[in-house]
Design a protein around this motif. Structure first.
Motif, short mmCIF file in Angstrom:
data_model
loop_
_atom_site.label_atom_id
_atom_site.label_comp_id
_atom_site.label_asym_id
_atom_site.label_seq_id
_atom_site.Cartn_x
_atom_site.Cartn_y
_atom_site.Cartn_z
N LEU A 445 0.83 -1.20 0.00
CA LEU A 445 0.00 0.00 0.00
C LEU A 445 0.87 1.26 0.00
N LEU A 446 1.86 1.32 0.87
CA LEU A 446 2.71 2.51 0.97
C LEU A 446 3.51 2.72 -0.31
N GLU A 447 3.98 1.65 -0.91
CA GLU A 447 4.71 1.77 -2.18
C GLU A 447 3.81 2.33 -3.27
N PHE A 448 2.56 1.87 -3.31
CA PHE A 448 1.60 2.40 -4.27
C PHE A 448 1.33 3.88 -4.03
N LEU A 449 1.14 4.25 -2.77
CA LEU A 449 0.87 5.66 -2.45
C LEU A 449 2.04 6.55 -2.86
N GLN A 450 3.25 6.05 -2.72
CA GLN A 450 4.42 6.83 -3.15
C GLN A 450 4.41 7.01 -4.66
N ARG A 451 3.99 6.00 -5.40
CA ARG A 451 3.92 6.13 -6.86
C ARG A 451 2.87 7.17 -7.26
N VAL A 452 1.78 7.23 -6.51
CA VAL A 452 0.77 8.27 -6.77
C VAL A 452 1.38 9.64 -6.54
N ILE A 453 2.12 9.79 -5.44
CA ILE A 453 2.75 11.08 -5.10
C ILE A 453 3.79 11.47 -6.14
N ASP A 454 4.45 10.50 -6.73
CA ASP A 454 5.46 10.78 -7.75
C ASP A 454 4.87 11.52 -8.95
N HIS A 455 3.55 11.43 -9.13
CA HIS A 455 2.86 12.11 -10.24
C HIS A 455 2.10 13.35 -9.76
N ARG A 456 2.55 13.93 -8.65
CA ARG A 456 1.81 15.05 -8.03
C ARG A 456 1.69 16.28 -8.93
N ASP A 457 2.63 16.47 -9.84
CA ASP A 457 2.54 17.63 -10.73
C ASP A 457 1.30 17.55 -11.61
N LYS A 458 0.88 16.34 -11.91
CA LYS A 458 -0.30 16.14 -12.78
C LYS A 458 -1.57 15.88 -11.96
N ASN A 459 -1.45 15.00 -10.97
CA ASN A 459 -2.67 14.60 -10.25
C ASN A 459 -3.00 15.49 -9.05
N LYS A 460 -2.08 16.43 -8.73
CA LYS A 460 -2.30 17.39 -7.62
C LYS A 460 -2.41 16.69 -6.26
N MET A 461 -1.86 15.48 -6.17
CA MET A 461 -1.90 14.74 -4.91
C MET A 461 -0.50 14.73 -4.30
N THR A 462 -0.24 15.70 -3.41
CA THR A 462 1.03 15.79 -2.73
C THR A 462 1.07 14.79 -1.57
N LEU A 463 2.21 14.73 -0.91
CA LEU A 463 2.34 13.85 0.25
C LEU A 463 1.28 14.18 1.30
N LYS A 464 1.07 15.47 1.57
CA LYS A 464 0.07 15.87 2.57
C LYS A 464 -1.33 15.49 2.14
N ASN A 465 -1.64 15.70 0.85
CA ASN A 465 -2.98 15.37 0.36
C ASN A 465 -3.27 13.88 0.49
N VAL A 466 -2.29 13.06 0.06
CA VAL A 466 -2.48 11.61 0.11
C VAL A 466 -2.59 11.15 1.57
N ALA A 467 -1.76 11.71 2.45
CA ALA A 467 -1.82 11.34 3.86
C ALA A 467 -3.17 11.70 4.46
N MET A 468 -3.69 12.87 4.12
CA MET A 468 -4.99 13.31 4.64
C MET A 468 -6.12 12.40 4.19
N VAL A 469 -6.04 11.95 2.95
CA VAL A 469 -7.10 11.09 2.41
C VAL A 469 -7.02 9.68 2.98
N MET A 470 -5.80 9.18 3.15
CA MET A 470 -5.65 7.78 3.57
C MET A 470 -5.72 7.59 5.08
N ALA A 471 -5.39 8.62 5.87
CA ALA A 471 -5.38 8.48 7.33
C ALA A 471 -6.73 8.00 7.89
#
Length: 653
Positions: A445-471
């Protein structure tokens, strides 16, 4: 959330559709028009600086929106949830359970006389670890005496009386103690060849001062509790708190260890069992030093589904999955949902944040239950946001949380530790305590979430955004939470989101087994071997084993034409055509170089193997089995474990 007190515990039931749960539109408390970052549900002001990191209102909105979506999903599910009963332990019961989990049940009860293994284990503990054990033993002892239990009750002083002369005191931690080691660096007390393993606080105080570790270096050589005790003592009882306004996470790193970095999965099961016990004791010692309460929760067993996909316990799910795909360690539905999300593109704006259509998600869930294992489910009908919602639903619907009932609160409480480094150290130990199935699934799960964050310039999902959604999906487990959830919801939101950030940001560090724990495992193995050799009942067997080994070595000598000379190791590769090779040790020789030499042999099945598929293993001596990383310096490791055998094989073999 409804609470009912019982005679033996507290019953926590899930949110009911008609109840108006906190965070739902129905209750009107967390509607998105309200300023959540400034007001608590009862109207009291909320101090945003109280969390470990200040979080902007936009990212906090992501948390509340996700929580609202979760409650809506639960509201659409008309099925009554089975209540989860969290047992409130009797006096001393918590400590007794802790000692059992730590592998020290032999210290009390009917089997207290048969505690040789526990004595070996205790002899390898550090000052702060011994103090943590002593504290729990004392509580159990007092409780047993109150209850007039008939079996033997040990005296704490007897438990920690080491046979050889130790320096200083164990109890109050005011003076360092030592673990007995031979004066000769390469000779143990029984005369066998072996290293001097440094686990001990007498040397650690100077090491802490002398070792060139920076503020962002994670020191894995010195036990975390010893580091905290040294920090406490050197600052006269004052420790620097994490900066409240610091939204950037430190760039923590692991200094290179010449004897190799040990990852979860690199050690044999018998050594991992020791790692678990040591991690539990070390985590408890760390919390004791920091003045933070550490309590394991315990859930009473409840009836759960024994088949299906959603709401099925992880072990049951993996058991049925392994019938389809032998050896799989991650639930197949979990793997497929992640693959489905990635198949579209990870550049989709709002990925993970934008929910799927609730009615469609519910329908897909029911269809998956019926058709997934039959292979007739049509994945083309699954939209990306629906797949993301199903993934989060899978996590939430687990009968017990992915972070486990036992340690969910401990994960939450990491936010209360004084410094970010100590928070990371605690998370590292907590990951080691998770059951293998939970840990493996969390890693994916964490590896997948990091891959999502790696595309933050396009998907607008930064580390904080992803953490807020998944917490909310990992920490607001149905039927389990704080009694004061109305008052603590905001503080918990910021805190658990920060813990989520840590787990994503530092996941590679979290899956590392600290060197001091590996060294303690080595010490335990060495001490156990010495005890066995001294056992009279073993003499005859050992003599026969020695004869057989000598006979085997003579045969090997004949095959190899000569003994292995000093400074040379013989590496075995039973699955390769070149089954054995003598390797000269040099200062610069690494494990990866040894593997490369074997793979350079152009014969047999070597040609079909890739470098990333095979590893050099350290087997025997003072370790059960350890997979070496390519950057391990072989001469340094040989000096640490001169009695080991060296074997090249794949992780599957």
């Amino acid at each position: 959330m409804n609470w009912r007190s019982g005679s033996r515990g507290v019953v926590l039931t899930a949110y009911h559709p008609s109840g108006g749960a906190p965070g739902s539109r129905r209750s009107g408390q967390y509607t998105m028009n309200h300023d959540h970052s400034r007001k608590t549900p009862d109207g009291a002001s909320f101090d945003r600086s109280g969390s470990q990191d200040s979080l902007d209102e936009l990212s906090m909105d992501d948390y509340w929106k996700e929580l609202e979506n979760i409650h809506e999903t639960r509201g659409n599910n008309q099925e009554e949830r089975v209540a989860l009963v969290v047992k409130e332990p009797d006096e001393g019961e918590l400590e007794e359970e802790w000692l059992k989990e730590a592998g020290l049940s032999n210290l009390f009860g009917e089997s207290s006389g048969d505690s040789l293994e526990s004595m070996v284990f205790l002899s390898t503990l550090t000052r702060t670890q011994k103090a943590a054990v002593e504290k729990r033993v004392e509580t159990v002892t007092q409780t047993m005496r109150k209850k007039n239990k008939q079996h033997q009750i040990p005296d704490v002083r007897d438990i920690f009386r080491i046979q050889d002369d130790s320096k200083g005191k164990v109890c109050d931690g005011s003076e360092p103690s030592t673990v007995g080691t031979s004066e000769n660096k390469n000779e143990t007390q029984d005369g066998t060849k072996g290293p001097k393993l440094s686990l001990v606080t007498g040397e650690q105080n100077s090491l802490l001062e002398d070792m060139p570790f920076s503020d962002t270096d994670i020191n894995l050589e010195i036990p975390f509790a010893e580091q905290a005790a040294n920090l406490r003592d050197s600052s006269a009882g004052k420790m620097c708190k994490s900066g409240g306004g610091d939204t950037l996470l430190p760039n923590f790193r692991l200094p290179k260890d010449k004897t190799g970095t040990t990852k979860i999965g690199d050690l044999a099961p018998q050594d991992m069992k020791k790692v678990y016990s040591l991690a539990l004791i070390e985590l408890t010692a760390l919390y004791d030093i920091l003045g933070t309460e550490f309590k394991q929760q315990k859930a009473v067993k409840i009836k759960t589904k024994d088949s299906g996909l959603f709401g099925v316990p992880l072990p049951v799910l993996l058991e049925q999955d392994q019938k389809k795909v032998p050896g799989t360690k991650i639930p197949l539905i979990f793997q497929k949902l992640i693959a489905q999300i990635e198949e579209a593109t990870l550049e989709t704006e709002g990925l993970l944040r934008i929910p799927g259509v609730a009615t469609r998600v519910k329908s897909l869930c029911q269809e998956l239950e019926a058709k997934f294992y039959e292979g007739t489910f049509n994945w083309e009908n699954v939209k990306q946001h629906d797949a993301a919602s199903l993934l989060k639903l899978f996590i939430r619907e687990l009968p017990q949380p992915l972070l486990t009932v036992e340690y969910l609160k401990a994960f939450q409480d990491v936010q209360n530790l004084p410094t970010k480094k100590q928070q990371l150290q605690a998370l590292n130990l907590l990951v080691l305590l998770l059951p293998e199935a939970n840990r493996d699934t969390l890693k994916v799960l964490l590896e997948f979430l990091q891959r999502v964050i790696d595309h933050r310039d396009k998907n607008k999902m930064t580390l904080k955004n992803v953490a807020m959604v998944m917490a909310p999906n990992l920490f607001t487990f149905h039927g389990f939470g704080s009694k004061t959830i109305e008052q603590s919801e905001f503080v918990m939101a910021a805190g658990t989101a920060n813990v989520m950030r840590f787990m994503i940001q530092y996941q590679k560090l979290l899956w590392t087994i600290p060197k001091f724990i590996v060294n303690q495992v080595r010490k335990q193995n060495t001490e156990s071997q010495k005890k066995e050799k001294k056992d009279k009942a073993m003499k005859k067997l050992l003599k026969k084993m020695a004869y057989d080994r000598e006979k085997h070595e003579k045969q090997e000598k004949t095959l190899n034409d000569a003994d292995v000379p000093q400074g040379v190791i013989r590496v075995q590769a039973p699955h390769l055509s070149k089954v054995s090779m003598a390797i000269q040790l040099t200062e610069e020789l690494k494990a990866g170089d040894v593997v490369a030499r074997f793979l350079s042999q152009k014969s047999g099945n070597v040609q079909t193997l890739k470098k990333e598929e095979v590893f050099l293993y350290e087997i025997g001596g003072n370790i059960g089995e350890r997979c070496l990383d390519d950057d391990t310096y072989m001469k340094d490791l040989y000096q640490l474990n001169p009695n080991a055998e060296w074997v090249i094989k794949s992780k599957q073999s």
